[in-house]
Enzyme design. Structure first.
Site, PDB file in Angstrom:
ATOM      1  N   HIS A  13      -3.079   7.550   6.509  1.00  0.00           N
ATOM      2  CA  HIS A  13      -3.238   6.273   5.806  1.00  0.00           C
ATOM      3  C   HIS A  13      -4.600   5.684   6.147  1.00  0.00           C
ATOM      4  O   HIS A  13      -5.312   5.220   5.264  1.00  0.00           O
ATOM      5  CB  HIS A  13      -2.103   5.324   6.184  1.00  0.00           C
ATOM      6  N   HIS A  39      -9.894   1.473  -0.328  1.00  0.00           N
ATOM      7  CA  HIS A  39      -8.436   1.357  -0.225  1.00  0.00           C
ATOM      8  C   HIS A  39      -7.914   0.818  -1.554  1.00  0.00           C
ATOM      9  O   HIS A  39      -8.088  -0.362  -1.869  1.00  0.00           O
ATOM     10  CB  HIS A  39      -8.061   0.424   0.924  1.00  0.00           C
ATOM     11  N   CYS A  63       0.790  -1.225   0.000  1.00  0.00           N
ATOM     12  CA  CYS A  63       0.000   0.000   0.000  1.00  0.00           C
ATOM     13  C   CYS A  63       0.828   1.282   0.000  1.00  0.00           C
ATOM     14  O   CYS A  63       0.250   2.373  -0.017  1.00  0.00           O
ATOM     15  CB  CYS A  63      -0.946  -0.004   1.186  1.00  0.00           C
TER      16      CYS A  63
END
Length: 379
Positions: free
Chosen positions: A272, A307, A144
């Site tokens: 995040h 996400h 990520c």
């Protein structure tokens, strides 16, 4: 004095088809209904992209990830001003063509082209082939944080004088392999993700892409600059972050030092903020270490976009660029209004108390791959 300039950014995700439209959605708190995907025998929400995507004729590049990227690439401005020999490409992706390879494997029809689609390098190869770029072209795949680290790597190419311009960013399409992996870890949210509620929820997968054109030159008034970045590693666990957030904090401090800024210079933090308790707790601890009790306004935009995995760092940096360009006091709205108990320093206000000039965009990945970017507006 020369700086790393963001000449253009193009973005596509569930929340919109441009950096400006996504910014408007997150500023207004507009939560577009999520799509639905099947995982582990149940249906869960996901940030799907419904927009028609361009068709890729070359079979070895024909993946949904590349189609998301091509949507942005076709709109990227100022490419004609760069010599192909001095144009680089740095992309970030987690999934690349895993979904297409999986389909071929299930049909017992895997070809050499399917193996090429599977390789993460196909993402940067595709961008280089489409644009004719002859400079360095490579893909970073660090889960990520992939596309956030791609921007940092692009900056290093420019600082070293290897390129005059770099196309940087990333993309990821929805992928059953990734979905099942997160399901096995019990990290998939059954409803819309709720970062920083610490309610044992999880993530909504998403898909999207964001591309930047970066150059190095003397900044002009209104330019957006990649003024700092920091990259660290936890060396703690394959999937669980180090709970105290020490290396995440160190990444933010590295970025601040590179940008010649202090913690109280930061006007907004794009967290995040995955919605998983372990990641959210780590990030709040890291923010407490860097900013103490005087945390600037912050939020996670993942409830709006899903996400987007390897694309997340670039998507969220793109939102910050749009915010700096808009130059208003209207910040991305947190879907969570109240900080969890024990973390009163987390400032989830959507109203800036001063003009927004410096933003941090955080990306904290599996394996403890941490990257913090600082985007700044030059006055």
């Amino acid at each position: 004095m020369e700086s790393i300039i963001i000449e253009d950014v193009q973005l596509l995700c569930h929340a919109g088809d441009s950096a400006e439209s996504v910014l408007q959605a997150v500023q207004n708190g507009t939560l577009t209904p999520l799509g639905q995907v099947s995982v582990g025998g149940q249906t869960v929400p996901a940030g799907t992209v419904a927009a028609p995507l361009p068709i890729i004729e070359h079979a070895a590049y024909a993946t949904r990830t590349n189609a998301l990227i091509l949507h942005c690439l076709q709109r990227l401005k100022h490419l004609s001003n760069v010599s192909p020999e001095r144009l680089g490409v740095v992309m970030g992706s987690s999934n690349a063509g895993i979904e297409e390879f999986h389909n071929a494997l299930q049909n017992n029809s895997v070809t050499a082209q399917d193996w090429q689609r599977l390789e993460p390098g196909t993402v940067s190869d595709f961008v280089a082939a489409y644009t004719g770029a002859k400079g360095p072209a490579f893909t970073l795949s660090t889960a990520c944080s992939s596309s956030a680290k791609a921007l940092a790597a692009a900056a290093r190419l420019l600082e070293a004088g290897i390129c005059d311009a770099v196309i940087a960013g990333g993309g990821d399409a929805l992928c059953r392999f990734a979905l099942e992996g997160f399901h096995a870890l019990q990290l998939i949210a059954k409803d819309r993700s709720e970062p920083f509620t610490m309610n044992g929820g999880g993530i909504n997968h998403g898909e999207g892409a964001a591309l930047f054109l970066l150059t190095k030159r003397a900044p002009k008034s209104g330019d957006i600059i990649l003024s700092g970045y920091g990259e660290t590693a936890d060396a703690h666990h394959t999937t669980t972050p180090e709970p105290g957030g020490k290396q995440a904090a160190r990444a933010m401090r590295q970025a601040l030092a590179m940008a010649h800024l202090q913690a109280d210079d930061i006007d907004y933090i794009n967290m995040h903020g995955t919605g998983t308790d372990a990641n959210d707790l780590m990030e709040m601890n890291a923010l407490a270490e860097v900013f103490g009790t005087d945390c600037p306004p912050c939020s996670s935009t993942k409830p709006y976009t899903g996400h987007t995995l390897g694309a997340a760092g670039a998507v969220e940096a793109g939102i910050c660029v749009a915010l700096l360009r808009a130059n208003t006091g209207h910040l991305p709205r947190s879907t969570t209004q109240t900080p969890p108990p024990g973390f009163p320093h987390i400032n989830l206000s959507a109203t800036a108390t001063r003009p927004v000039k410096h933003c941090i965009s955080n990306s904290f990945a599996f394996g403890g791959n941490n990257c913090a970017l600082i985007l700044s507006r030059h006055d």
